[in-house]
Design a protein around this motif. Structure first.
Motif, PDB file in Angstrom:
ATOM      1  N   PHE A 380       0.860  -1.172   0.000  1.00  0.00           N
ATOM      2  CA  PHE A 380       0.000   0.000   0.000  1.00  0.00           C
ATOM      3  C   PHE A 380       0.901   1.227   0.000  1.00  0.00           C
ATOM      4  O   PHE A 380       1.763   1.400   0.840  1.00  0.00           O
ATOM      5  CB  PHE A 380      -0.906  -0.002   1.234  1.00  0.00           C
ATOM      6  N   SER A 381       0.696   2.063  -0.977  1.00  0.00           N
ATOM      7  CA  SER A 381       1.500   3.275  -1.058  1.00  0.00           C
ATOM      8  C   SER A 381       0.623   4.438  -0.645  1.00  0.00           C
ATOM      9  O   SER A 381      -0.590   4.413  -0.786  1.00  0.00           O
ATOM     10  CB  SER A 381       1.976   3.459  -2.494  1.00  0.00           C
ATOM     11  N   ASP A 382       1.270   5.459  -0.157  1.00  0.00           N
ATOM     12  CA  ASP A 382       0.568   6.658   0.264  1.00  0.00           C
ATOM     13  C   ASP A 382       0.158   7.476  -0.964  1.00  0.00           C
ATOM     14  O   ASP A 382      -0.609   8.400  -0.868  1.00  0.00           O
ATOM     15  CB  ASP A 382       1.513   7.434   1.177  1.00  0.00           C
ATOM     16  N   GLU A 383       0.697   7.096  -2.128  1.00  0.00           N
ATOM     17  CA  GLU A 383       0.452   7.941  -3.297  1.00  0.00           C
ATOM     18  C   GLU A 383      -0.547   7.316  -4.263  1.00  0.00           C
ATOM     19  O   GLU A 383      -0.461   6.145  -4.594  1.00  0.00           O
ATOM     20  CB  GLU A 383       1.769   8.204  -4.026  1.00  0.00           C
ATOM     21  N   ILE A 384      -1.476   8.156  -4.706  1.00  0.00           N
ATOM     22  CA  ILE A 384      -2.501   7.714  -5.650  1.00  0.00           C
ATOM     23  C   ILE A 384      -1.867   7.151  -6.917  1.00  0.00           C
ATOM     24  O   ILE A 384      -2.265   6.113  -7.409  1.00  0.00           O
ATOM     25  CB  ILE A 384      -3.404   8.911  -6.039  1.00  0.00           C
ATOM     26  N   LYS A 385      -0.828   7.832  -7.408  1.00  0.00           N
ATOM     27  CA  LYS A 385      -0.282   7.411  -8.697  1.00  0.00           C
ATOM     28  C   LYS A 385       0.298   6.009  -8.635  1.00  0.00           C
ATOM     29  O   LYS A 385       0.226   5.265  -9.601  1.00  0.00           O
ATOM     30  CB  LYS A 385       0.729   8.426  -9.236  1.00  0.00           C
ATOM     31  N   LEU A 387      -0.778   3.567  -6.617  1.00  0.00           N
ATOM     32  CA  LEU A 387      -1.902   2.626  -6.562  1.00  0.00           C
ATOM     33  C   LEU A 387      -2.539   2.496  -7.942  1.00  0.00           C
ATOM     34  O   LEU A 387      -2.914   1.412  -8.372  1.00  0.00           O
ATOM     35  CB  LEU A 387      -2.940   3.093  -5.541  1.00  0.00           C
ATOM     36  N   GLU A 388      -2.624   3.627  -8.635  1.00  0.00           N
ATOM     37  CA  GLU A 388      -3.187   3.590  -9.990  1.00  0.00           C
ATOM     38  C   GLU A 388      -2.310   2.749 -10.906  1.00  0.00           C
ATOM     39  O   GLU A 388      -2.811   2.006 -11.742  1.00  0.00           O
ATOM     40  CB  GLU A 388      -3.328   5.009 -10.559  1.00  0.00           C
ATOM     41  N   ARG A 391      -2.867  -0.824 -10.231  1.00  0.00           N
ATOM     42  CA  ARG A 391      -4.144  -1.249 -10.799  1.00  0.00           C
ATOM     43  C   ARG A 391      -3.998  -1.491 -12.309  1.00  0.00           C
ATOM     44  O   ARG A 391      -4.502  -2.471 -12.848  1.00  0.00           O
ATOM     45  CB  ARG A 391      -5.200  -0.167 -10.540  1.00  0.00           C
TER      46      ARG A 391
END
Lengths: 432, 142
Positions: A380-385, A387-388, A391
């Motif tokens: 789990f990363s703190d950054e949206i990018k 996680l995107e 995905r």
């Protein structure tokens, strides 16, 4: 028209004689040419001479997709590659495809059974047939194609997709027969509405639909929206491809080309043959194939056989629409999907654990695949990018393995149900 | 100078934020600041709390995907142009900021929580320019 009346309307005893003779010959061949078969027969103490007629069929060992996998790619072929003129493949359970090879004679038999099927469906040589099944490794496109040519109909080999072009050619060329998956036919109907094309503007009169399960309700909808007679065709690449069986114009079960493919119904638990008329797993023995004959191949499709003479005059045994599967295979947009394929993709990726839930929906008329994957704490990363991009990576890896698109949704850890026994990995919300 | 921020993965569904807030409340952990980054599919909740290590354990044992992230907190005058001045310094020195959020408690000063790509460089630049950084111990106490 009945393409091969002598065979298709043969008396039961006559058919049994043809099947028995071909079965004896096939068993001789596979015993001597394929070590895997010889070993299986020796294990149960069988020699080819023990198989004298179709009544002895039940003595033979079964063949499964696992056997094809174990002998990947060409180990089950009975002829040298110099005699193989075509190779097709379908998705397997672990990413490795199931491979089948055809000799020239096999291609001729295939054309013959597809031609018979087309005639059952009411197609004739004046028809213009738009083959919108995929051309390629998948057997749908080329299978239908050569059957149409053999019949003398005019084939439009447009292949799958490209919906606007499909509609344009239907209008401009006056297509009378369309062959595709049933769900795609409904998609075409929707596209027609959007484009302002009415069914009266087209000349469609017959649809040859297969490669995925569909219901009587879907049939009614397709027939109403496209103004054609919707015919169900059945086949699987291991046996030959489309044309194993097909409905006639009475739409009361699919006539099996049983002089080529002998059907049996077994109990999938006990593996014992079941009495005529009962629902069980469909098993086929091919008796004319040279490239890769299959003995008692378990299709995993659940159905029943009807031996009564049909109103059309054919005596070929009929099988009902398949009622489901005896394994966990899903058919999505005509593509075979095994949950285990998804599991192995996730296992190969270090960022994910193989906890997933596959949800199949039918949105409008197209199947959609939604995959929920748990985010692992350590990744789990703190950054949206990030996680995107995770995905996207999962999406890409799954798509390239399955060959169909998938929507991946990341979910919180431990939200996918764990069970001690077989985990619930698939929710199929389609009303099939 | 380095502040431990909690980052929590949240699915977009109702009740998830309440649950986090409830767990922390029950554990007697106070929140000083938080922000939610959201996409169509999921969100990331970022929190500054009174006891980050204990909060991490509490949320972990409740099954959340949670981690500690290092951030810095800049104290800036609560007046027009103050944020622009701070950001100008950072950008002219080539400090890349992943995200930031700010809050003010009175009309004198405001706190800006920054997640720089390179935290050491960011602290150095801010100190070189005599900007006021909030100490972790002060921030957790709020």
């Amino acid at each position: 028209m009945i393409w091969n009346e002598k065979i298709e309307c043969a008396e039961r005893e006559e058919m049994k004689a043809i099947q028995s003779e071909r079965l004896r010959e096939t068993v001789q061949r596979i015993y001597h040419k394929v070590p895997a078969y010889r070993k299986k027969m020796q294990e149960v103490g069988l020699v080819p001479a023990d198989i004298r007629s179709v009544d002895d069929l039940h003595k033979l060992p079964f063949t499964t997709k696992q056997d094809l996998r174990d002998n990947y790619p060409f180990g089950m072929f009975t002829v040298p590659m110099s005699e193989i003129v075509r190779i097709h493949a379908s998705s397997g359970t672990t990413g490795k495809p199931t491979v089948v090879g055809y000799t020239r004679k096999d291609l001729n038999s295939w054309s013959e059974v597809v031609t018979r099927s087309l005639c059952m469906a009411g197609v004739h040589q004046n028809d213009i047939v738009q083959v919108a099944y995929g051309y390629g490794l998948f057997t749908g496109g080329l299978g239908l194609h050569y059957g149409c040519e053999n019949l003398g109909a005019s084939v439009i080999p447009i292949s799958g997709g490209n919906t606007q072009k499909q509609l344009q050619l239907m209008e401009d060329f006056g297509t009378t027969v369309v062959a595709c998956t049933p769900s795609y036919s409904l998609y075409l109907a929707e596209a027609m509405k959007d484009a302002g094309i009415k069914k009266e503007d087209l000349k469609l009169r017959v649809g040859i639909f297969g490669a995925e399960p569909w219901t009587e309700n879907m049939r009614k909808e397709i027939e109403t929206q496209l103004g054609l007679k919707a015919i169900d065709i059945y086949g699987l690449s291991e046996i030959i491809g489309p044309g194993v069986s097909c409905e006639c114009e009475h739409q009361c079960g699919m006539h099996i080309n049983e002089d080529h493919f002998i059907p049996e119904i077994i109990n999938p638990e006990t593996l014992e043959p079941m009495p005529a008329g009962e629902i069980g797993e469909l098993v086929f023995t091919t008796v004319t194939k040279e490239g890769i004959p299959l003995i008692r191949y378990r299709t995993r499709d659940l159905t029943r056989l009807i031996y009564d003479k049909c109103e059309c005059g054919r005596t070929l045994v009929r099988m009902e629409k398949c009622k489901g599967r005896s394994d966990d295979m899903l058919i999505i947009r005509g593509v075979n999907v095994f949950p285990s394929q998804i599991e192995s993709v996730l296992l190969e990726m270090s960022e994910t654990e193989p906890h997933y839930l596959l949800i199949v929906e039918r949105e409008g008329n197209l199947d959609t695949l939604n995959l929920m994957v748990e985010v692992q704490e350590q990744f789990f990363s703190d950054e949206i990018k990030q996680l995107e991009s995770l995905r996207k990576k999962i999406t890409h890896n799954i798509q390239s393995t399955l060959g169909i698109s998938v929507n991946v949704k990341l979910v919180e850890p431990k939200t996918i149900e764990r069970t001690a026994g077989k985990a619930k990995r698939v929710i199929d919300n389609r009303k099939l | 100078m380095i502040i431990k921020q909690l980052s929590v993965f949240l699915e977009n569904k109702t009740g998830r934020l309440n649950e986090v807030a409830g767990i922390l409340g029950d554990a007697g952990i106070n929140m000083s600041a938080f922000s939610v980054a959201d996409t169509s599919e999921f969100g990331i909740l970022r929190l500054i709390v009174s006891d980050p290590d204990r909060a991490l354990q509490e949320l972990k044992s409740a099954g959340f995907a949670v981690r500690l992230t290092e951030v810095v907190c800049l104290s800036s005058p609560n007046e027009p142009g103050a944020l622009a001045r701070a950001l100008n310094i950072l950008s002219s020195e080539g400090v890349f900021i992943e995200y930031l959020y700010a809050y003010s408690m009175d009309n004198k000063s405001a706190n800006i929580v920054l997640k720089p790509e390179n935290i050491q460089k960011c602290i150095q630049v801010l100190q070189d320019h005599k900007m006021e950084l909030v100490k972790a111990s002060d921030l957790y106490k709020l």
